[in-house]
Design a protein around this motif. Structure first.
Motif, short mmCIF file in Angstrom:
data_model
loop_
_atom_site.label_atom_id
_atom_site.label_comp_id
_atom_site.label_asym_id
_atom_site.label_seq_id
_atom_site.Cartn_x
_atom_site.Cartn_y
_atom_site.Cartn_z
N ARG A 152 0.95 -1.02 -0.21
CA ARG A 152 0.40 -0.52 0.04
C ARG A 152 0.87 1.14 -0.22
O ARG A 152 0.23 2.44 -0.52
CB ARG A 152 -0.57 -0.14 1.38
CG ARG A 152 -2.13 1.12 1.03
CD ARG A 152 -3.26 0.04 2.37
NE ARG A 152 -4.35 2.28 2.44
CZ ARG A 152 -5.12 1.56 1.82
NH1 ARG A 152 -5.28 0.34 1.99
NH2 ARG A 152 -5.85 2.33 2.19
N TYR A 153 1.93 1.92 0.80
CA TYR A 153 2.64 2.66 1.01
C TYR A 153 4.04 2.30 -0.56
O TYR A 153 4.59 3.22 0.19
CB TYR A 153 3.82 2.68 2.28
CG TYR A 153 2.05 2.52 3.35
CD1 TYR A 153 1.44 3.35 3.65
CD2 TYR A 153 1.96 1.10 4.07
CE1 TYR A 153 0.62 3.65 4.25
CE2 TYR A 153 0.85 1.03 4.69
CZ TYR A 153 -0.22 2.13 4.31
OH TYR A 153 -0.90 2.60 5.75
N ASP A 205 4.49 3.41 -3.35
CA ASP A 205 4.30 3.94 -3.81
C ASP A 205 5.22 4.05 -5.07
O ASP A 205 5.99 4.25 -5.80
CB ASP A 205 4.98 5.31 -3.50
CG ASP A 205 5.09 7.00 -4.58
OD1 ASP A 205 3.53 6.96 -5.13
OD2 ASP A 205 5.43 7.81 -4.14
N ARG A 213 9.11 3.65 -5.19
CA ARG A 213 9.95 4.99 -5.23
C ARG A 213 10.28 5.07 -3.08
O ARG A 213 11.03 5.36 -2.96
CB ARG A 213 9.31 6.00 -5.40
CG ARG A 213 9.44 5.55 -7.35
CD ARG A 213 8.83 7.35 -7.81
NE ARG A 213 7.42 7.22 -7.45
CZ ARG A 213 6.41 7.40 -8.17
NH1 ARG A 213 6.65 6.19 -9.29
NH2 ARG A 213 5.52 7.23 -7.53
N ASN A 214 9.43 4.38 -2.46
CA ASN A 214 8.95 4.78 -0.60
C ASN A 214 10.06 3.58 -0.58
O ASN A 214 9.99 3.31 0.44
CB ASN A 214 8.07 4.62 -0.34
CG ASN A 214 8.07 4.77 1.15
OD1 ASN A 214 8.64 5.03 1.57
ND2 ASN A 214 6.87 5.31 1.29
#
Length: 105
Positions: free
Chosen positions: A22-23, A25, A28-29
């Protein structure tokens, strides 16, 4: 380590990697990508370990069921996903099937 314990922990790690997605991105995160990679590595490694002693079809079904039910419950508890009676009944049935597979193995 007990193969069934490894399988349960691996299923919980699956919840970790699906939640991490979910995080990420678009990958990129970096901290969440690292969390995803650690969780998916642990999850798959523990599934492989459990599959040496538990019939592979049973191991995979239990692993996937823990991951699916756990991810759905995280969605309800953390992200406000719907918690309708039919959905909760179906999740209860899924968990019952996981317990049944363990009982039959």
């Amino acid at each position: 380590m007990n193969p069934w314990a490894a399988l349960v922990i691996g299923g919980l790690c699956e919840v970790g990697f699906t939640t991490s997605l979910r995080y990420v991105d678009g990958f990129r995160n970096v901290p969440w990508v690292a969390a995803f990679l650690v969780a998916v590595t642990c999850s798959m490694g523990l599934l492989e370990y459990a599959g040496r002693s538990i019939p592979l079809g049973t191991a995979y079904a239990v692993w996937a069921g823990i991951g699916a039910a756990g991810t759905a419950l995280v969605g309800i508890a953390v992200y406000g996903d719907p918690a309708s009676v039919p959905r909760l009944l179906l999740l209860t049935g899924l968990i019952g099937c996981i317990v049944g597979l363990k009982a039959l193995a």
